[in-house]
Motif scaffolding. Structure first.
Motif, PDB file in Angstrom:
ATOM      1  N   SER A 118       0.833  -1.215   0.000  1.00 51.21           N
ATOM      2  CA  SER A 118       0.000   0.000   0.000  1.00 51.21           C
ATOM      3  C   SER A 118       0.860   1.254   0.000  1.00 51.21           C
ATOM      4  CB  SER A 118      -0.920   0.007   1.226  1.00 51.21           C
ATOM      5  OG  SER A 118      -1.800  -1.086   1.193  1.00 51.21           O
ATOM      6  N   CYS A 119       1.947   1.239   0.799  1.00 58.08           N
ATOM      7  CA  CYS A 119       2.863   2.392   0.839  1.00 58.08           C
ATOM      8  C   CYS A 119       3.519   2.602  -0.521  1.00 58.08           C
ATOM      9  CB  CYS A 119       3.934   2.176   1.910  1.00 58.08           C
ATOM     10  SG  CYS A 119       3.300   2.164   3.581  1.00 58.08           S
ATOM     11  N   LEU A 151       2.282   1.895  -3.443  1.00 60.80           N
ATOM     12  CA  LEU A 151       1.298   2.496  -4.340  1.00 60.80           C
ATOM     13  C   LEU A 151       1.096   3.980  -4.026  1.00 60.80           C
ATOM     14  CD1 LEU A 151      -1.470  -0.276  -4.533  1.00 60.80           C
ATOM     15  CD2 LEU A 151       0.350   0.202  -6.183  1.00 60.80           C
ATOM     16  N   ARG A 152       1.082   4.311  -2.735  1.00 60.69           N
ATOM     17  CA  ARG A 152       0.901   5.722  -2.357  1.00 60.69           C
ATOM     18  C   ARG A 152       2.077   6.582  -2.812  1.00 60.69           C
ATOM     19  NH1 ARG A 152      -1.353   3.603   2.444  1.00 60.69           N
ATOM     20  NH2 ARG A 152       0.630   3.863   3.557  1.00 60.69           N
ATOM     21  N   ASN A 153       3.249   5.968  -2.910  1.00 64.39           N
ATOM     22  CA  ASN A 153       4.444   6.698  -3.364  1.00 64.39           C
ATOM     23  C   ASN A 153       4.565   6.702  -4.884  1.00 64.39           C
ATOM     24  OD1 ASN A 153       5.275   7.318  -0.760  1.00 64.39           O
ATOM     25  ND2 ASN A 153       6.458   5.419  -0.550  1.00 64.39           N
ATOM     26  N   CYS A 154       3.468   6.270  -5.544  1.00 62.97           N
ATOM     27  CA  CYS A 154       3.389   6.314  -7.016  1.00 62.97           C
ATOM     28  C   CYS A 154       4.443   5.442  -7.693  1.00 62.97           C
ATOM     29  CB  CYS A 154       3.491   7.762  -7.514  1.00 62.97           C
ATOM     30  SG  CYS A 154       2.167   8.813  -6.900  1.00 62.97           S
TER      31      CYS A 154
END
Length: 576
Positions: free
Chosen positions: A86-87, A89-92
């Motif tokens: 998830s992290c 993905l959040r960091n693109c």
């Protein structure tokens, strides 16, 4: 010189890490990513160490993140890898096919089917649904979580995006689910098979009791030209042990020697077990003593082997050595110890070890331990104590325990108590034939033929038939199976003539038939004729026909040997 990854140790990796720090290169993300990749392949690398390295990386790329996910997948908390994902993905950072392979491995280890379904959604959304490695990981996930139909759906979705691993993973899923016919069908459809494919089919047969099919399958595997590996041979030693086929087990042993395979713990333990279950306890002991390394399972097999051969005191001596070696006993260890006490009639010792199990090692008794204690007391005639053990159990007693007491009542002539327990067992499980047979035997011993007939009518009314007894012998490179009164064997006439010779010699030696096992109100001569053609006697007659003087042959039986056949076997053994 650059060493291959599999030759680099954890300490060498730490030395490399120290050199990177000293050289002022700790800020290089690519170096830290490669360091993580080395840690990810070690079977027991410290997880906290890997995580500390990952946290030093600024803006970790997909390569570093994948290796950290892989480290999570090996840890005690594999599903935490989803938090890291998830992290990412959040960091693109866009995941790739390796991301999903490692994530799905983590879900498989953690049996996280719901988390795996969410990852599956991302796989499809991001276009990795036809990647063969991701597909293999998905099939494995659903199989591990007992969702074999979901595995099959993934398998069928892209039939052209499969390799031999895909087929093997699907094969293993069916095998894990006990669907032997599905394993056979898929195996036959495989465009390519390797040793793992054959091992999976063999394991499906052995784990589901299709042992003779396993022997035939192994023969086909050898004819195909494939060289068996360690797993193959361990599986086949297990099949030989369960069937007590010494010749077959010895041939597997010779294959191990011809391939120069090392005596690993797995192979050594399987050999010790095979020889013990095939009646060669001294060979089993010799192998055990000469093994270069042994684990708790090896000791357990040896203790249980000695116990099954009635060598109770030897088993207890070995258990004391086991404790002196500093090893910690398991549930199975005490099953072997208590069984040793039961077989040897060591009541005092059995009570001591049963107490030791809970007081010294904190092992809560399971059904097998209670079964051993009830059997120990029942054999010794302490039936009331056996009943007290059942009534004081901390878990709900299995009907098998009462069946053990019923058997003790039959042996010690406790007809009234046996009648009460037998009727209770029939009420608890009206489908199991053994309870009817034991109760009928108790009535027959008391010559209550009307009650015997009543019990048999009950069996008929409830569509419960007695399991057919069979005896099996390995001779002339084949396995021969007999049932009572069998005349189907190709050498049936010779077997009947040998039976006549045996009867003549037994009569001359003073043999008097014990017809109590015949539960029918018929004449004594008819009962004697019925006993003479029991399956084990047919197998013995055949064995005497086809083996030379002084040769040893072994007979395997699926049910208990009746008293009369037991006595006859002893007399024949002592006279040949």
């Amino acid at each position: 010189m650059i060493l291959p990854r599999n030759l680099i140790s954890l300490s060498q990796t730490k030395q490399a890490h120290a050199r990177i720090i000293v050289s002022g290169l700790a800020g290089k993300a690519s170096l830290m990513g490669h360091l993580l990749s080395f840690l990810a392949i070690f079977p027991s690398s410290p997880f906290d160490y890997s995580l500390s390295i990952y946290r030093t990386i600024k803006n970790p790329n997909v390569f570093s993140s994948n290796n950290m996910i892989r480290c999570f997948a090996k840890s005690e908390s594999p599903l935490q890898s989803l938090v890291l994902y998830s992290c990412v993905l959040r960091n693109c950072v866009r995941p790739n096919n390796y991301s999903f392979t490692f994530l799905l491995q983590a879900c498989s280890k953690g049996l996280g089917v719901y988390e795996g379904v969410q990852v599956h959604g991302h796989v499809l959304k991001l276009g990795f649904g036809e990647d063969v490695y991701v597909r293999n990981a998905l099939i494995h996930l659903y199989s591990s979580c007992r969702r074999v139909e979901s595995s099959k759906q993934v398998f069928d979705e892209s039939p052209h995006h499969c390799d031999v691993v895909t087929w093997n993973v699907m094969l293993a899923g069916f095998a894990r689910d006990g669907r032997v016919s599905a394993v056979e069908k898929l195996f036959d459809e495989m465009p390519e098979r390797d040793v793992i494919s054959w091992n999976t089919l063999l394991m499906a047969y052995v784990h589901n009791g299709k042992l003779e099919e396993a022997l035939e399958c192994f023969k086909r595997m050898r004819e195909s030209g494939l060289v068996p590996d360690e797993a193959t041979l361990v599986i086949m030693l297990s099949a030989s042990a369960q069937l007590s086929l010494l010749e077959n087990g010895q041939s597997i042993h010779s294959i191990i020697d011809s391939l120069n395979l090392p005596m690993t713990i797995s192979i050594g333990t399987a050999l010790v077990d095979m020889y013990a279950k095939c009646g060669r306890i001294e060979q089993s002991r010799l192998l055990f003593e000469n093994m270069p390394r042994r684990d708790v399972s090896t000791w357990n097999v040896m203790i249980c082997g000695l116990a099954s051969h009635g060598l109770g005191k030897d088993a207890l001596t070995l258990f004391k050595t086991f404790l002196n070696e500093g090893l910690h006993p398991m549930n199975v260890t005490f099953v072997g110890v208590l069984n040793a006490c039961s077989r040897a009639g060591l009541v005092k010792e059995g009570k001591h070890y049963f107490q030791m199990m809970t007081d010294s090692y904190g092992i809560e008794p399971e059904m097998e331990h209670y079964g051993c204690m009830v059997d120990l007391l029942g054999r010794a005639g302490l039936v009331s104590e056996a009943i007290k053990v059942i009534e004081s159990m901390t878990i709900s007693p299995d009907p098998v325990l009462w069946a053990i007491v019923l058997c003790a009542c039959r042996i010690h002539g406790l007809a009234e108590l046996g009648e009460k327990i037998g009727n209770r067992l029939i009420e608890l499980d009206p489908t199991y034939d053994g309870h009817y047979v034991q109760l009928a035997s108790i009535y027959a011993n008391s010559r209550k033929w009307e009650d015997v007939a009543r019990v048999r009518r009950l069996m008929t009314e409830r569509n419960t038939s007695k399991v057919a007894g069979w005896s099996m012998i390995e001779a002339q490179g084949k396995v021969h199976r007999f049932v009572a009164g069998d005349r189907e064997h190709e050498q049936s006439l010779e077997i009947q003539k040998m039976l006549e010779v045996i009867d003549t010699r037994l009569a001359a030696a003073g043999y008097v038939p014990n017809i109590s096992p015949v539960l029918h109100d018929i004449g004594e001569e008819e009962k004697q004729n019925a006993i003479k053609v029991h399956s084990e006697r047919l197998a013995i007659a055949f064995g005497l026909l086809v083996t030379g003087p002084g040769s040893c042959f072994r007979i395997v039986k699926n049910l208990r040997v009746c008293w009369d056949c037991h006595e006859v076997t002893k007399m024949i053994t002592n006279s040949v």
